[in-house]
Write a protein that holds these residues in place. Sequence first.
Motif, short mmCIF file in Angstrom:
data_model
loop_
_atom_site.label_atom_id
_atom_site.label_comp_id
_atom_site.label_asym_id
_atom_site.label_seq_id
_atom_site.Cartn_x
_atom_site.Cartn_y
_atom_site.Cartn_z
N ILE A 15 1.00 -1.40 0.07
CA ILE A 15 0.00 -0.18 -0.02
C ILE A 15 0.95 1.27 0.06
CG2 ILE A 15 -1.80 1.42 1.34
CD1 ILE A 15 -2.81 -1.45 2.45
N GLU A 16 1.85 1.38 0.81
CA GLU A 16 2.63 2.47 0.86
C GLU A 16 3.55 2.65 -0.51
OE1 GLU A 16 5.21 1.39 4.17
OE2 GLU A 16 4.14 2.48 5.69
N GLY A 17 3.90 1.47 -0.83
CA GLY A 17 4.61 1.41 -2.30
C GLY A 17 3.69 2.17 -3.59
N ARG A 18 2.60 2.10 -3.15
CA ARG A 18 1.58 2.69 -4.36
C ARG A 18 1.33 3.93 -4.05
NH1 ARG A 18 -2.35 -2.11 -6.40
NH2 ARG A 18 -2.87 -0.09 -7.95
N GLY A 19 1.67 4.62 -2.82
CA GLY A 19 1.29 5.95 -2.58
C GLY A 19 -0.19 6.01 -2.09
N GLU A 20 -0.75 4.90 -1.62
CA GLU A 20 -2.26 4.95 -1.21
C GLU A 20 -2.48 4.77 0.29
OE1 GLU A 20 -3.87 2.21 -4.79
OE2 GLU A 20 -3.25 1.33 -3.05
N ALA A 21 -1.22 4.99 0.99
CA ALA A 21 -1.33 4.92 2.58
C ALA A 21 -2.44 6.07 3.02
CB ALA A 21 -0.02 5.02 3.11
N SER A 22 -2.10 7.44 2.43
CA SER A 22 -3.05 8.44 3.09
C SER A 22 -4.33 8.27 2.61
CB SER A 22 -2.30 9.66 2.53
OG SER A 22 -2.56 9.66 0.94
N LYS A 23 -4.62 7.60 1.54
CA LYS A 23 -6.07 7.62 1.07
C LYS A 23 -6.62 6.45 1.52
CE LYS A 23 -6.89 5.93 -2.99
NZ LYS A 23 -6.88 5.96 -4.65
N LEU A 24 -6.18 5.21 1.75
CA LEU A 24 -6.54 4.14 2.06
C LEU A 24 -6.28 3.83 3.71
CD1 LEU A 24 -5.79 1.56 -0.86
CD2 LEU A 24 -7.90 2.80 -0.38
N GLY A 25 -5.22 4.07 4.22
CA GLY A 25 -5.10 3.98 5.57
C GLY A 25 -4.46 2.55 5.53
N LEU A 26 -3.32 2.40 6.57
CA LEU A 26 -2.63 0.93 6.58
C LEU A 26 -3.31 0.27 7.62
CD1 LEU A 26 1.06 2.06 7.00
CD2 LEU A 26 -0.14 1.44 4.80
N PRO A 27 -3.69 -0.97 7.18
CA PRO A 27 -4.52 -2.04 8.15
C PRO A 27 -3.47 -2.50 9.40
CG PRO A 27 -3.69 -3.08 6.15
CD PRO A 27 -3.30 -1.76 5.87
N ASP A 28 -4.15 -2.24 10.50
CA ASP A 28 -3.64 -2.89 11.77
C ASP A 28 -3.89 -4.25 12.01
OD1 ASP A 28 -6.14 -2.07 12.16
OD2 ASP A 28 -5.82 -1.00 13.85
N THR A 29 -5.32 -4.62 11.53
CA THR A 29 -5.49 -6.01 11.83
C THR A 29 -6.24 -6.42 10.41
OG1 THR A 29 -7.78 -5.35 12.51
CG2 THR A 29 -5.78 -5.74 14.22
N ALA A 30 -6.21 -7.62 10.40
CA ALA A 30 -6.75 -8.16 8.81
C ALA A 30 -7.24 -9.73 9.34
CB ALA A 30 -5.67 -8.17 7.83
N LYS A 31 -8.09 -9.98 8.66
CA LYS A 31 -8.61 -11.50 8.43
C LYS A 31 -7.79 -12.15 7.41
CE LYS A 31 -12.37 -14.54 7.12
NZ LYS A 31 -13.92 -14.46 6.60
N ILE A 32 -7.12 -13.25 7.76
CA ILE A 32 -6.00 -13.90 7.17
C ILE A 32 -6.66 -15.31 6.78
CG2 ILE A 32 -3.72 -14.86 6.93
CD1 ILE A 32 -2.75 -12.27 8.38
N THR A 33 -6.55 -15.71 5.79
CA THR A 33 -7.16 -17.18 5.31
C THR A 33 -5.92 -17.75 4.70
OG1 THR A 33 -9.31 -16.54 5.10
CG2 THR A 33 -8.71 -18.66 4.28
N TRP A 34 -5.61 -18.88 5.15
CA TRP A 34 -4.54 -19.59 4.67
C TRP A 34 -4.80 -20.66 3.63
CZ3 TRP A 34 0.50 -17.76 5.53
CH2 TRP A 34 0.49 -17.13 6.38
N HIS A 35 -4.13 -20.67 2.69
CA HIS A 35 -4.21 -21.90 1.51
C HIS A 35 -3.10 -22.63 1.27
CE1 HIS A 35 -8.57 -20.53 0.14
NE2 HIS A 35 -7.90 -19.25 0.44
N SER A 36 -3.23 -23.85 1.26
CA SER A 36 -1.89 -24.82 1.09
C SER A 36 -1.91 -25.30 -0.54
CB SER A 36 -1.96 -26.18 1.79
OG SER A 36 -1.89 -25.65 3.03
N LEU A 37 -1.28 -24.65 -1.21
CA LEU A 37 -1.01 -24.95 -2.75
C LEU A 37 -0.57 -26.19 -3.05
CD1 LEU A 37 -0.72 -21.30 -4.43
CD2 LEU A 37 -2.80 -22.52 -3.35
#
Length: 352
Positions: A15-37
């Motif tokens: 998000i920071e690399g695309r310059g979207e941090a000020s617009k979208l905000g940085l997530p402090d938490t997230a829902k993470i789902t794991w997939h075993s490929l």
Amino acid sequence: MLDEKNVLEAVRRRIEGRGEASKLGLPDTAKITWHSLLEGEIVRSIETRRQEERKHYGPIDLSDRPEYDTLARHRVALPKDLTTTQTVTLVRRGSVTERSCDCSNGKTACPRCQGRGDLACDPFTACVACRGIDSCLRCDGTGTRNRNTPDGQQPGDDRATCRQCGAPDAACPTCCGRGRTPCSTCDGHGVRDCPDCDRAGTVPHQRCKGTGRTVTWIQGTISRKPLTEKIKHPKTGVPYLAWEEARKSGDWHRAHLTHKDTLPADLTDAFRNLAQPHLAPREGEIARQATFTYLRLARVEAHQHPHRVYYVFPTNTSPQVLVLPSRQRTWQITAAALGALLVLFLFLRLVS
């Protein structure tokens, strides 16, 4: 190995690399789902064994075929290449029997001509031109002039002199008054060549197919055929683009196993549970080779970014993040596109 902390940091950097941090905000938490490929291929060599009695007419050399005592216990080296078909033909020890036929020379009397070589034949056949009905206008083929020429049927140039009664211009030109012509098959000799034996009087003996001897033996056949199984997990739940990006850039772990090997000890339980069922032996399996590649992928949903889904997977350097629209966002884009098409269609109808 990725963990939740690595995954969340990778999303923040994206998000920071695309310059979207000020617009979208940085997530402090997230829902993470794991997939075993898991992808791979298993090639098995499947063996079948069968035994049957064989018969050959005439001499045959079986000395180059391996012998066996009990087919089920006979050992044959495993194929070096499991992807090829292999067939081994064997002869049971002591089963070869060679017999001379009672015909001695492979010949027997022709049943059609009873060994004579020829058949009786009618030396003459009815004339095809007059059919014997009007072979001669004066003698009817008898040689005795017994009637005058009928009215309306005068002698003419198309008639010949009768060889029976001598009447000129009265006989059928084909048979010259005889009413019959020599048989085209026997040329009037009364006998013709036997078509079955061609005058030889003998034909090949059916029991030995004309060879005079037979060879019988018990043949064993061992066949190995490849059985290939393609593996891909999961079949659903991971978008095609995420699969392709991970396949192209991901740092996959690899394992190559034969039928003598077990799964790597450092394999996680998730991958072990996916791969182990595929390694169960199949009926007739004598050898196996398996190649697996596996990778752990995270699906990240942040409540600050409801229209995005982040897919994170490891590479040789650092975790890579692929951004895709959420399902809700995909439906919104699809609905908007369909709406635009509908408006364009109505506009074109109005101006046409």
